[in-house]
Scaffold this motif. Structure first.
Motif, PDB file in Angstrom:
ATOM      1  N   VAL A 100       2.473  -9.767  -7.857  1.00 25.71           N
ATOM      2  CA  VAL A 100       3.243  -9.518  -9.082  1.00 25.71           C
ATOM      3  C   VAL A 100       4.664  -9.092  -8.732  1.00 25.71           C
ATOM      4  O   VAL A 100       5.629  -9.481  -9.403  1.00 25.71           O
ATOM      5  CB  VAL A 100       2.543  -8.441  -9.939  1.00 25.71           C
ATOM      6  CG1 VAL A 100       3.388  -8.093 -11.152  1.00 25.71           C
ATOM      7  CG2 VAL A 100       1.173  -8.936 -10.382  1.00 25.71           C
ATOM      8  N   MET A 101       4.806  -8.299  -7.674  1.00 24.36           N
ATOM      9  CA  MET A 101       6.143  -7.871  -7.244  1.00 24.36           C
ATOM     10  C   MET A 101       6.982  -9.056  -6.792  1.00 24.36           C
ATOM     11  O   MET A 101       8.189  -9.111  -7.059  1.00 24.36           O
ATOM     12  CB  MET A 101       6.024  -6.848  -6.112  1.00 24.36           C
ATOM     13  CG  MET A 101       5.504  -5.491  -6.548  1.00 24.36           C
ATOM     14  SD  MET A 101       5.279  -4.412  -5.123  1.00 24.36           S
ATOM     15  CE  MET A 101       4.907  -2.860  -5.933  1.00 24.36           C
ATOM     16  N   GLU A 107      12.110 -13.037 -11.173  1.00 25.18           N
ATOM     17  CA  GLU A 107      12.536 -12.835 -12.560  1.00 25.18           C
ATOM     18  C   GLU A 107      13.474 -11.647 -12.728  1.00 25.18           C
ATOM     19  O   GLU A 107      13.946 -11.374 -13.833  1.00 25.18           O
ATOM     20  CB  GLU A 107      11.294 -12.642 -13.445  1.00 25.18           C
ATOM     21  CG  GLU A 107      10.329 -13.830 -13.405  1.00 25.18           C
ATOM     22  CD  GLU A 107       9.023 -13.528 -14.110  1.00 25.18           C
ATOM     23  OE1 GLU A 107       8.916 -12.411 -14.678  1.00 25.18           O
ATOM     24  OE2 GLU A 107       8.121 -14.378 -14.092  1.00 25.18           O
ATOM     25  N   GLY A 108      13.695 -10.911 -11.639  1.00 26.06           N
ATOM     26  CA  GLY A 108      14.573  -9.747 -11.710  1.00 26.06           C
ATOM     27  C   GLY A 108      13.952  -8.572 -12.439  1.00 26.06           C
ATOM     28  O   GLY A 108      14.663  -7.786 -13.068  1.00 26.06           O
ATOM     29  N   LYS A 109      12.617  -8.430 -12.373  1.00 21.67           N
ATOM     30  CA  LYS A 109      11.925  -7.340 -13.068  1.00 21.67           C
ATOM     31  C   LYS A 109      11.468  -6.269 -12.092  1.00 21.67           C
ATOM     32  O   LYS A 109      11.118  -6.553 -10.950  1.00 21.67           O
ATOM     33  CB  LYS A 109      10.700  -7.881 -13.820  1.00 21.67           C
ATOM     34  CG  LYS A 109      11.028  -8.814 -14.975  1.00 21.67           C
ATOM     35  CD  LYS A 109       9.749  -9.255 -15.667  1.00 21.67           C
ATOM     36  CE  LYS A 109      10.054 -10.175 -16.843  1.00 21.67           C
ATOM     37  NZ  LYS A 109       8.793 -10.626 -17.510  1.00 21.67           N
ATOM     38  N   GLU A 215      -2.556  -9.681 -13.742  1.00 21.51           N
ATOM     39  CA  GLU A 215      -2.274  -9.758 -12.320  1.00 21.51           C
ATOM     40  C   GLU A 215      -3.110 -10.842 -11.658  1.00 21.51           C
ATOM     41  O   GLU A 215      -2.644 -11.587 -10.796  1.00 21.51           O
ATOM     42  CB  GLU A 215      -2.527  -8.400 -11.657  1.00 21.51           C
ATOM     43  CG  GLU A 215      -1.525  -7.328 -12.090  1.00 21.51           C
ATOM     44  CD  GLU A 215      -1.818  -5.992 -11.437  1.00 21.51           C
ATOM     45  OE1 GLU A 215      -2.683  -5.961 -10.552  1.00 21.51           O
ATOM     46  OE2 GLU A 215      -1.185  -5.001 -11.811  1.00 21.51           O
ATOM     47  N   VAL A 216      -4.395 -10.947 -12.051  1.00 18.41           N
ATOM     48  CA  VAL A 216      -5.270 -11.964 -11.480  1.00 18.41           C
ATOM     49  C   VAL A 216      -4.755 -13.351 -11.819  1.00 18.41           C
ATOM     50  O   VAL A 216      -4.760 -14.271 -11.004  1.00 18.41           O
ATOM     51  CB  VAL A 216      -6.716 -11.776 -11.988  1.00 18.41           C
ATOM     52  CG1 VAL A 216      -7.580 -12.945 -11.553  1.00 18.41           C
ATOM     53  CG2 VAL A 216      -7.289 -10.469 -11.469  1.00 18.41           C
ATOM     54  N   THR A 221       0.354 -18.614  -7.228  1.00 22.57           N
ATOM     55  CA  THR A 221       1.795 -18.851  -7.205  1.00 22.57           C
ATOM     56  C   THR A 221       2.124 -19.820  -6.076  1.00 22.57           C
ATOM     57  O   THR A 221       1.373 -19.945  -5.107  1.00 22.57           O
ATOM     58  CB  THR A 221       2.562 -17.537  -6.992  1.00 22.57           C
ATOM     59  OG1 THR A 221       2.089 -16.913  -5.798  1.00 22.57           O
ATOM     60  CG2 THR A 221       2.375 -16.609  -8.168  1.00 22.57           C
ATOM     61  N   PHE A 222       3.241 -20.494  -6.206  1.00 26.76           N
ATOM     62  CA  PHE A 222       3.656 -21.463  -5.213  1.00 26.76           C
ATOM     63  C   PHE A 222       5.067 -21.148  -4.752  1.00 26.76           C
ATOM     64  O   PHE A 222       5.914 -20.712  -5.530  1.00 26.76           O
ATOM     65  CB  PHE A 222       3.609 -22.886  -5.791  1.00 26.76           C
ATOM     66  CG  PHE A 222       2.221 -23.354  -6.112  1.00 26.76           C
ATOM     67  CD1 PHE A 222       1.449 -23.981  -5.159  1.00 26.76           C
ATOM     68  CD2 PHE A 222       1.674 -23.140  -7.373  1.00 26.76           C
ATOM     69  CE1 PHE A 222       0.173 -24.411  -5.456  1.00 26.76           C
ATOM     70  CE2 PHE A 222       0.402 -23.552  -7.684  1.00 26.76           C
ATOM     71  CZ  PHE A 222      -0.358 -24.198  -6.713  1.00 26.76           C
TER      72      PHE A 222
END
Length: 627
Positions: A100-101, A107-109, A215-216, A221-222
């Motif tokens: 998630v990080m 995304e700049g979050k 989160e799951v 992600t790629f």
């Protein structure tokens, strides 16, 4: 155009996503077999690497979380902490948080993580306490093991109000004002069995479950990076080259029209061509970082102390150019250490630092990349080189003595030349230098030397940033079209026959108040066999048939600071060409480096300027020696 920081961030994300996926796989393997030591070792290495990379990039949250995972697996390695199902659940959630990080970076979050970090610290703390209970009170565990970074666990055993402090080695050094309860509310960790009073029991359970599910879902992600074999890029570039040739042919055939209907085709093909060329660019640090070991090995063999300094490692250059000059770089660096840097005793006697220094520096210069190999050693003594040239019979004594020092030093690039008295495991400066010059010349580059006795030497390689496309000058010779790379072209001049003079077996004229050699290209291309190239009056054939007022077109080329004027029949234009090597059975033909196809469909041969200049120089020296 992306900045260097953006490119570094993309590289980090690509590597971190691979590490994130690998941790998921290793956690799964380890969950099935808790005794799998190879998985434990692999996880420890990955978390350590991820921590270091994240800290270097300034992503402190990922660095802190990776650091605590590294500490946990350090304890597992030392059998101070036993794996349980509950621990695995937290490990998986920690890795999910890393994923998630990583998405948050894109995304700049900002992603809250302090609550999960605190929970992992408690796992580490409890494991350490249980081990102490099981251990004999007199003999502490691992007394003989020297203190490591992972033994800084006592900092984790502070009262609850201090548990939000970042672990040692993490990047969060700023003071934290939020309580553990606030961090856990932000992080929404569903842990109803936790004994910590800071964790909510029932309120917020639904939100925690939703957050965990989110989160799951984000685990798949790629990376934005795709690894492509170089062969595929070369094939793509060949296709783009064919497209460029077809573009030129279409535009040439449509030149009778005054409309701009082909302007868009020209722009798109040009953009595509340069985009593919940019894909092939790599940073020079790909090559530079390999020399730490080379310098170390040569210095050890020579009994010297040498430091390697790298500068301009972010300069980009075509991968094929870098590959072509890699062996030449090895020669230059080895010789700098072996024959350039003095021994520690000699340096101290000269008032120098005991450790020598070799610097590799890259910089941009117009459309070229310049790579400097600099040492602070003894330099090159022109008198020593002058004596060696005379001893080896490379030139006459009177001629060599009349040359300036810089011209004499260039003889180190002659085949077989060496100023080394003894043959050792490491070549002296000069051995292999002919290989260096040929490699640099082959890609349209130049090499120069700047040296001072007692202070050191600098070898500068002027290299094209790309080998895919060359700017060339087109001309006509015997009714056929030829090209010569602009990297060798100094000027184009027109002179009359009476300005060219016979000197010995060659021809000379003046250009910018300098005397330069002149060669009629027809004289060497009209030879039917190689023996004719060495006839005494070969270079006088064409000029003897001209009148004094006849005007000649001369292309002045410069190779290794040697200037020669090539006489051609007719000058055409400057043009970007895509040079292809000659295939069999004409792949070893002299004076030609390759060929290209022009827009009119004709095959255009590309002159090998270094080979022609080298032939001219050696032929004149040989004829002068025979006399």
């Amino acid at each position: 155009m992306k900045s260097k920081d953006d490119e570094l961030r993309e590289i980090f994300l690509a590597e971190a996503l691979d590490q994130y996926e690998e941790l998921n796989r290793l956690f799964t393997v380890l969950e099935k077999d808790h005794a799998d030591k190879s998985s434990v070792e692999a996880i420890f290495r990955i978390t350590h690497t991820l921590k270091a990379n994240a800290a270097a990039m300034g992503f402190h949250n990922i660095a802190s979380l990776s650091h605590i995972l590294e500490d946990i697996f350090s304890e597992i390695k030392q059998e101070n902490l036993k794996l349980t199902t509950k621990i695995f659940n937290d490990l998986f959630r920690a890795n999910d948080k890393v994923g998630v990080m990583l998405d948050g970076i894109k995304e700049g979050k900002e992603i809250p993580y302090k609550g999960l970090l605190t929970k992992l610290k408690l796992i580490l703390q409890k494991g350490s306490k249980e081990e102490k209970k099981l251990s004999p009170p007199i003999k502490p565990v691992d007394t003989d093991t020297p203190p490591t970074e992972n033994e800084k666990v006592p900092e984790l055993k502070e009262p609850a109000e201090n548990t939000n402090t970042a672990p040692v080695g993490g990047a969060d050094s700023a003071p934290q004002e939020k309580t553990s309860e606030q961090e856990n509310k932000e992080d929404k960790i569903p842990d109803p069995k936790s004994e910590s009073p800071a964790l909510p029991k029932k309120t917020g359970t639904t939100e925690s479950e939703k957050d965990a599910q989110k989160e799951v879902q984000q685990q798949l992600t790629f990376s934005d990076f795709v690894q492509v074999p170089v062969g595929k890029l070369d094939a793509l570039l060949n296709l783009v080259g064919e497209l460029a040739i077809e573009k030129d042919r279409i535009i040439a055939n449509s030149s009778r029209y005054e409309s701009n209907e082909y302007a868009r085709l020209y722009r798109i093909t040009s953009d595509l061509q340069y985009s593919v060329m940019n894909v092939r660019l790599v940073q020079v640090n790909v090559l530079f970082h390999k020399f730490h070991r080379i310098v170390r090995d040569v210095a050890t063999l020579e009994g010297k102390k040498v430091n390697l300094v790298l500068e301009g490692t972010d300069i980009e250059i075509d991968r094929n150019v870098l590959h072509s000059i890699s062996e030449s770089m090895i020669h230059l660096v080895r010789n700098s250490v072996s024959h350039g840097i003095e021994s520690e005793k000699e340096r101290l006697e000269k008032g120098k630092a005991p450790e020598g220094k070799v610097t590799l520096r890259a910089r941009n210069e117009k459309e070229y990349v310049v790579i400097d190999i600099i040492d602070d050693g003894k330099g090159i003594d022109a008198e020593v080189i002058r004596q060696k040239v005379i001893e080896k019979g490379l030139a006459g004594a009177d001629y060599v003595k009349s040359l300036p020092d810089l011209e004499v030093i260039k003889y180190i690039f002659e085949s077989g030349f060496s100023s080394r008295e003894e043959v050792t495991a490491v070549s002296g400066r000069g051995v292999g230098m002919d290989v260096v010059r040929k490699a640099v010349d082959a890609i349209g580059g130049k090499i120069s030397i700047d040296t001072k006795v007692g202070q050191g030497s600098k070898f500068s390689l002027l290299l094209p940033s790309s080998m895919a496309v060359k700017n060339a000058l087109l001309f006509v010779l015997n009714g056929a079209e030829f090209a010569i790379p602009l990297s060798f072209t100094e000027a184009v001049v027109s002179v009359t026959r009476d300005k060219i003079h016979k000197v010995g077996n060659g021809l000379m004229t003046t250009h910018l108040d300098k005397t330069i050699s002149v060669l009629f290209l027809n004289d060497i291309f009209n030879c039917e066999c190689e023996e004719e190239l060495y006839e005494a009056n070969l270079q006088h054939k064409s000029i003897d048939n001209l009148k004094p007022e006849d005007r000649l077109n001369i292309v002045v080329v410069s190779v290794d600071d040697r200037m020669v004027g090539f006489v051609v029949d007719k000058l055409l234009q400057q043009k970007e060409i895509i040079e292809k090597p000659l295939g069999k059975p004409v792949d070893h033909i002299r004076f030609v480096s390759g060929a290209t196809i022009l827009g009119n469909g004709n095959v255009c041969l590309v002159l090998d300027a270094p080979d022609i200049v080298d032939f001219l120089t050696k032929t004149r020296l040989q004829l002068a020696h025979n006399r």
